[in-house]
Design an enzyme around this catalytic site. Structure first.
Site, PDB file in Angstrom:
ATOM      1  N   SER A 130       0.784  -1.120   0.025  1.00  0.00           N
ATOM      2  CA  SER A 130      -0.082   0.036  -0.010  1.00  0.00           C
ATOM      3  C   SER A 130       0.832   1.229  -0.092  1.00  0.00           C
ATOM      4  O   SER A 130       1.982   1.196   0.569  1.00  0.00           O
ATOM      5  CB  SER A 130      -0.889   0.037   1.444  1.00  0.00           C
ATOM      6  OG  SER A 130      -1.529   1.268   1.414  1.00  0.00           O
ATOM      7  N   LYS A 185      -4.430  -6.801   3.361  1.00  0.00           N
ATOM      8  CA  LYS A 185      -4.315  -5.546   2.516  1.00  0.00           C
ATOM      9  C   LYS A 185      -5.687  -5.283   2.232  1.00  0.00           C
ATOM     10  O   LYS A 185      -6.197  -3.981   2.095  1.00  0.00           O
ATOM     11  CB  LYS A 185      -3.715  -5.827   1.450  1.00  0.00           C
ATOM     12  CG  LYS A 185      -3.391  -4.992   0.342  1.00  0.00           C
ATOM     13  CD  LYS A 185      -3.104  -3.550   0.706  1.00  0.00           C
ATOM     14  CE  LYS A 185      -2.753  -2.442  -0.417  1.00  0.00           C
ATOM     15  NZ  LYS A 185      -3.871  -2.329  -1.509  1.00  0.00           N
ATOM     16  N   HIS A 188      -7.401  -3.481   5.053  1.00  0.00           N
ATOM     17  CA  HIS A 188      -6.731  -1.974   4.811  1.00  0.00           C
ATOM     18  C   HIS A 188      -7.468  -1.291   3.884  1.00  0.00           C
ATOM     19  O   HIS A 188      -8.068   0.033   4.217  1.00  0.00           O
ATOM     20  CB  HIS A 188      -5.182  -2.179   4.437  1.00  0.00           C
ATOM     21  CG  HIS A 188      -4.781  -0.991   4.022  1.00  0.00           C
ATOM     22  ND1 HIS A 188      -5.109  -0.365   2.826  1.00  0.00           N
ATOM     23  CD2 HIS A 188      -3.853  -0.127   4.643  1.00  0.00           C
ATOM     24  CE1 HIS A 188      -4.321   0.721   2.590  1.00  0.00           C
ATOM     25  NE2 HIS A 188      -3.444   1.060   3.937  1.00  0.00           N
ATOM     26  N   ASN A 189      -7.920  -1.539   2.597  1.00  0.00           N
ATOM     27  CA  ASN A 189      -8.605  -0.967   1.771  1.00  0.00           C
ATOM     28  C   ASN A 189     -10.027  -0.696   1.994  1.00  0.00           C
ATOM     29  O   ASN A 189     -10.572   0.680   2.127  1.00  0.00           O
ATOM     30  CB  ASN A 189      -8.405  -1.524   0.304  1.00  0.00           C
ATOM     31  CG  ASN A 189      -6.980  -1.509  -0.282  1.00  0.00           C
ATOM     32  OD1 ASN A 189      -6.022  -1.202   0.317  1.00  0.00           O
ATOM     33  ND2 ASN A 189      -7.075  -1.645  -1.646  1.00  0.00           N
ATOM     34  N   GLU A 192      -9.876   2.028   4.543  1.00  0.00           N
ATOM     35  CA  GLU A 192      -9.593   3.162   3.470  1.00  0.00           C
ATOM     36  C   GLU A 192     -10.939   3.763   2.918  1.00  0.00           C
ATOM     37  O   GLU A 192     -11.151   5.005   3.016  1.00  0.00           O
ATOM     38  CB  GLU A 192      -8.597   2.827   2.552  1.00  0.00           C
ATOM     39  CG  GLU A 192      -8.142   4.018   1.893  1.00  0.00           C
ATOM     40  CD  GLU A 192      -7.188   3.356   0.606  1.00  0.00           C
ATOM     41  OE1 GLU A 192      -6.341   2.468   0.797  1.00  0.00           O
ATOM     42  OE2 GLU A 192      -7.556   3.551  -0.762  1.00  0.00           O
TER      43      GLU A 192
HETATM   44  P1  NBP Z   1      -2.083  -2.455 -13.623  1.00  0.00           P
HETATM   45  O1  NBP Z   1      -3.038  -3.228 -12.525  1.00  0.00           O
HETATM   46  O2  NBP Z   1      -2.633  -1.541 -14.446  1.00  0.00           O
HETATM   47  O3  NBP Z   1      -1.547  -3.691 -14.682  1.00  0.00           O
HETATM   48  C1  NBP Z   1      -0.839  -3.477 -15.537  1.00  0.00           C
HETATM   49  C2  NBP Z   1       0.431  -4.650 -15.638  1.00  0.00           C
HETATM   50  O4  NBP Z   1      -0.335  -5.676 -15.822  1.00  0.00           O
HETATM   51  C3  NBP Z   1       1.145  -4.360 -16.893  1.00  0.00           C
HETATM   52  O5  NBP Z   1       2.573  -4.688 -16.940  1.00  0.00           O
HETATM   53  C4  NBP Z   1       0.513  -5.340 -17.909  1.00  0.00           C
HETATM   54  O6  NBP Z   1       1.334  -5.643 -19.030  1.00  0.00           O
HETATM   55  C5  NBP Z   1       0.464  -6.393 -17.286  1.00  0.00           C
HETATM   56  N1  NBP Z   1      -0.327  -7.403 -17.702  1.00  0.00           N
HETATM   57  C6  NBP Z   1      -1.729  -7.594 -18.064  1.00  0.00           C
HETATM   58 BR1  NBP Z   1      -2.724  -5.793 -17.881  1.00  0.00          BR
HETATM   59  N2  NBP Z   1      -2.219  -8.679 -18.379  1.00  0.00           N
HETATM   60  C7  NBP Z   1      -1.181  -9.437 -18.650  1.00  0.00           C
HETATM   61  C8  NBP Z   1      -0.926 -10.591 -18.625  1.00  0.00           C
HETATM   62  N3  NBP Z   1      -1.864 -11.585 -19.266  1.00  0.00           N
HETATM   63  N4  NBP Z   1       0.284 -11.298 -18.897  1.00  0.00           N
HETATM   64  C9  NBP Z   1       1.353 -10.635 -18.150  1.00  0.00           C
HETATM   65  N5  NBP Z   1       1.185  -9.291 -17.824  1.00  0.00           N
HETATM   66  C10 NBP Z   1       0.089  -8.770 -18.040  1.00  0.00           C
HETATM   67  O7  NBP Z   1      -0.853  -1.931 -12.996  1.00  0.00           O
HETATM   68  P2  NBP Z   1      -0.646  -1.341 -11.603  1.00  0.00           P
HETATM   69  O8  NBP Z   1      -1.386  -0.200 -11.518  1.00  0.00           O
HETATM   70  O9  NBP Z   1       0.783  -0.841 -11.404  1.00  0.00           O
HETATM   71  O10 NBP Z   1      -0.834  -2.230 -10.408  1.00  0.00           O
HETATM   72  C11 NBP Z   1       0.102  -3.468 -10.237  1.00  0.00           C
HETATM   73  C12 NBP Z   1      -0.754  -4.352  -9.411  1.00  0.00           C
HETATM   74  O11 NBP Z   1      -0.347  -3.703  -7.896  1.00  0.00           O
HETATM   75  C13 NBP Z   1      -2.128  -4.657  -9.507  1.00  0.00           C
HETATM   76  O12 NBP Z   1      -2.509  -5.794  -8.973  1.00  0.00           O
HETATM   77  C14 NBP Z   1      -2.716  -3.709  -8.758  1.00  0.00           C
HETATM   78  O13 NBP Z   1      -4.168  -4.132  -8.248  1.00  0.00           O
HETATM   79  C15 NBP Z   1      -2.043  -3.442  -7.469  1.00  0.00           C
HETATM   80  N6  NBP Z   1      -1.863  -2.009  -6.789  1.00  0.00           N
HETATM   81  C16 NBP Z   1      -1.691  -0.998  -7.435  1.00  0.00           C
HETATM   82  C17 NBP Z   1      -1.854   0.086  -6.824  1.00  0.00           C
HETATM   83  C18 NBP Z   1      -2.059   1.443  -7.589  1.00  0.00           C
HETATM   84  O14 NBP Z   1      -1.954   2.553  -6.884  1.00  0.00           O
HETATM   85  N7  NBP Z   1      -2.001   1.485  -8.892  1.00  0.00           N
HETATM   86  C19 NBP Z   1      -1.703   0.422  -5.246  1.00  0.00           C
HETATM   87  C20 NBP Z   1      -1.484  -0.890  -4.679  1.00  0.00           C
HETATM   88  C21 NBP Z   1      -1.371  -2.263  -5.446  1.00  0.00           C
HETATM   89  P3  NBP Z   1       1.316  -4.657 -20.575  1.00  0.00           P
HETATM   90  O15 NBP Z   1       2.455  -3.666 -20.187  1.00  0.00           O
HETATM   91  O16 NBP Z   1       2.066  -5.608 -21.383  1.00  0.00           O
HETATM   92  O17 NBP Z   1       0.044  -4.373 -20.717  1.00  0.00           O
END
Ligand code: NBP
Length: 480
Positions: A130, A185, A188-189, A192
Site C-alpha cells: 500500500s 491488505k 486495509h483498503n 480506507e
Molecule cells: P495494472 O494493474 O494497471 O496492470 C498493468 C500491468 O499488468 C502491465 O505490466 C501489463 O502488461 C500487465 N499485464 C496485464 Br494487464 N495482463 C497481463 C498478462 N496476461 N500477462 C502479463 N502481464 C500482464 O498495474 P499497476 O497499477 O502498476 O498495479 C500492479 C498491481 O499492483 C495490481 O495488482 C494492482 O491492483 C496493485 N496495486 C496498485 C496500486 C496503485 O496505486 N496503482 C496500489 C496498490 C496495489 P502490459 O504492459 O503488457 O499491458
C-alpha cells in the site's frame, strides 16, 4: 545471459516500475520484464541511470538472470493476468525459488496459488503493498503472507524498501501463512474506504451547515491534523480543500463531479465480512455511498423529494459544530478500524493464520494510505490487552469514546435534522450502541423466526434449544 540480478520484477506499470526503482535505489541489481517489451525498453530509457537493472526480454531471460534461490516479484493486474504470469514462470523456476505477488490479489486466489506452487516446491508470498505509486517508490507499507521460510528469503529486501515509521521501524511484518497478507491488505483498503467517507461526511456537514468556504474548512482539517486525528488522509483532505481550480479559479472541490468510482477491494472486504458474519457496517456504508453517488439517474429522479430548508449556523454555533464533528469523526473512525480488526481476527481464526493484530497496526503506521498517529496506540492496546475482544473496549479508547459519545450523537442528529446524509457516521454510532447495549431486540427476532419458521430459540434462564408450538401455546425443549 549471466546470472547477476538479486531480484526480478515482472510488470512495469506504475507500481512495478516504482518498486523496481526503489529496489535499485537500495543497491539491489534488479532484473525487469514486462509482457509488452516496449515498456521494458522505455523503463530502461527513463530510469536505467538510477541503478543496476538487467532488462529481460521474456520469462526465460528473466529466470536466467536471477541468482538462486530466485526471487521474483510479480506486479501485474490482479486476477487472470497474475495467473498467466505465475503459470509462465513456474514452468521455468526450480524448487526453492520464491514468487512474490505484490498485486491486489483476492486472498482466496492467493490461497489457491500458494497451495499449487507448494506442490511444485516453489514458495509463494502473497504480499499486500500500500501507498500508491509514490509509496512503491519511496517506501510502501508491506503486508506479506506465506511460509516463514519464504518470508525469511525476502525479509531483508522488504525491510530495505519499506516505509520507515517515526520510531525507525520498517512498515513490514510477516502476517501469517498463505492468504493472510492479502487479506490484511484487503481490509486495509476497506478501512480506507470508511476513513475517506467519514472525512467526506465531516466536510459535507460543515459545508452545508455553516457559511465556511472550502479554504476555511481546509484550515479546520489542518488544525485537526495536529491532534489525535493526525493522518495522511486528513492532511491530503486539507490540501485538496485549499486547492483552487486553475481553469475557473473556483474551489477545486466545487468543479468535480460528485460521483465516486471504485476498483473492488472495498467491495471484497464487505463480501468477505458477510461470509464471516462480521459486522463491518461503517465500511459497508462507505462502499454503498460510492455506489449511490454513481447512480446519477436515480439521484436525478429522486431530487424532487422534499427535505428540510437549509439553515446556516451563526459563527459561535458553527465553531461549536466544528468541535463536535471532530469528536464524531474520531469516534466513527475508531469504530471503522475496530470493525476491520475484528474482520481480520475472525478470518485468522477460520483459516488458522494466527495473525497478530498488534503487528497489523504496526505495519499500517507508515507508508500506507490509512497511516495515522493513533495506530501507535492501537498497536500498544493490542499488545497490552491481547485477549480483550474488540478494540473499542480497550481502556484508553473506551475512555475517549465515553467523552465523544454525546457530541457524536449531536452531530448525527444535527445531520438528520438538516437532511445531510452521514451514513458511515450513523452506522458507526449504531454499531457503538449495539455493542454496549445491555439488551438487543434480537430476542424478538428469535421469537419471530421460531413463530413463522420453527427455527427454534435459546433462553436466558435455561440451557438448550427450544421451540414453541404457537398454536397450542406450548414450549418444548428439543434434544439432539
Ligand atoms: P495494472 O494493474 O494497471 O496492470 C498493468 C500491468 O499488468 C502491465 O505490466 C501489463 O502488461 C500487465 N499485464 C496485464 Br494487464 N495482463 C497481463 C498478462 N496476461 N500477462 C502479463 N502481464 C500482464 O498495474 P499497476 O497499477 O502498476 O498495479 C500492479 C498491481 O499492483 C495490481 O495488482 C494492482 O491492483 C496493485 N496495486 C496498485 C496500486 C496503485 O496505486 N496503482 C496500489 C496498490 C496495489 P502490459 O504492459 O503488457 O499491458
Amino acid at each position: 545471459m549471466d546470472v547477476s540480478a538479486q531480484i526480478g520484477v515482472v510488470g512495469l506499470a506504475v507500481m512495478g516500475r516504482n518498486l523496481a526503482r526503489n529496489l535499485a535505489r537500495h543497491g539491489y541489481t534488479v532484473a525487469v520484464a514486462n509482457r509488452t517489451p516496449e515498456r521494458t525498453e522505455a523503463f530502461i530509457g527513463d530510469f536505467g541511470h538510477e541503478g543496476a537493472f538487467v532488462a529481460a526480454a521474456g520469462a526465460q531471460e528473466m529466470v536466467a538472470a536471477l541468482e538462486r534461490p530466485r526471487r521474483l516479484v510479480v506486479m501485474v493486474q490482479a486476477g487472470q493476468a497474475t495467473d498467466d504470469v505465475i503459470a509462465e514462470y513456474s514452468r521455468l523456476l526450480e524448487p526453492g525459488d520464491v514468487i512474490v505477488d505484490g498485486g491486489n490479489a483476492h486472498f482466496a486466489d492467493t490461497r489457491r496459488r500458494e497451495a499449487a506452487l507448494r506442490d511444485a516446491g516453489i514458495h509463494f508470498l502473497g504480499t499486500g503493498i500500500s501507498g500508491g505509486e509514490q509509496g512503491a517508490l519511496k517506501g510502501p507499507s508491506i503486508m506479506p503472507g506465506g511460509s516463514p521460510h519464504a518470508y525469511r528469503l525476502l525479509a531483508p529486501v522488504l525491510n530495505d524498501i519499506a516505509a520507515i515509521a517515526p520510531d525507525g521501524t520498517p512498515a513490514v511484518a510477516h502476517l501469517g501463512p498463505d492468504g493472510a497478507g492479502h487479506f490484511v491488505k484487503m481490509v486495509h483498503n476497506g478501512i480506507e474506504y470508511a476513513d475517506m467517507q467519514l472525512i467526506a461526511e465531516a466536510y459535507h456537514l460543515l459545508r452545508n451547515s455553516t457559511d465556511y468556504e472550502p479554504r476555511r474548512i481546509a484550515d479546520v482539517f489542518r488544525r485537526w491534523s495536529e491532534g489525535r486525528l493526525n493522518s495522511y488522509l486528513i492532511e491530503t483532505t486539507a490540501e485538496i480543500l485549499a486547492h483552487r481550480d486553475a481553469h475557473t479559479g473556483l474551489p477545486f472541490i466545487d468543479v468535480l463531479a460528485d460521483a465516486a468510482e471504485q476498483k473492488g477491494t472495498g467491495r471484497w472486504t464487505v463480501q468477505t465480512a458477510l461470509d464471516l458474519g462480521v459486522p463491518v457496517s461503517a465500511i459497508a456504508e462507505a462502499v454503498f455511498a460510492r455506489s449511490a453517488s454513481a447512480h446519477t439517474a436515480l439521484r436525478e429522479a429522486a431530487s424532487v423529494l422534499p427535505g428540510p430548508a437549509r439553515t446556516i449556523l451563526d459563527e459561535r454555533d458553527a465553531e461549536r459544530l466544528v468541535a463536535q464533528v471532530e469528536q464524531a469523526l474520531y469516534a466513527s473512525k475508531l469504530v471503522a478500524y475496530a470493525q476491520g480488526f475484528h474482520q481480520i481476527q475472525a478470518a485468522s481464526q477460520v483459516y488458522g493464520w494466527n495473525v497478530n493484530p498488534a503487528a497489523v497496526a504496526d505495519v499500517w503506521r507508515a507508508g500506507c494510505i490509512i497511516r495515522a498517529s493513533f495506530l501507535d496506540r492501537v498497536r500498544d492496546s493490542f499488545t497490552a490487552h491481547p485477549n480483550l475482544p474488540g478494540l473499542l473496549a480497550h481502556p484508553s479508547f473506551a475512555r475517549e469514546l465515553g467523552a465523544a459519545q454525546l457530541p457524536w450523537r449531536l452531530v448525527v442528529s444535527h445531520a438528520a435534522r438538516d437532511g445531510v446524509p452521514v451514513p458511515a457516521m450513523a452506522a458507526a454510532l449504531a454499531h457503538y450502541d449495539t455493542l454496549r447495549a445491555p439488551r438487543l431486540p434480537a430476542a424478538l427476532t428469535q421469537a419471530q423466526r421460531d413463530f413463522f419458521g420453527a427455527h427454534t430459540y435459546r433462553r436466558n434462564d435455561r440451557p438448550g434449544t427450544f421451540h414453541t408450538r404457537w398454536d397450542l401455546d406450548r414450549s418444548e425443549e428439543l434434544r439432539g
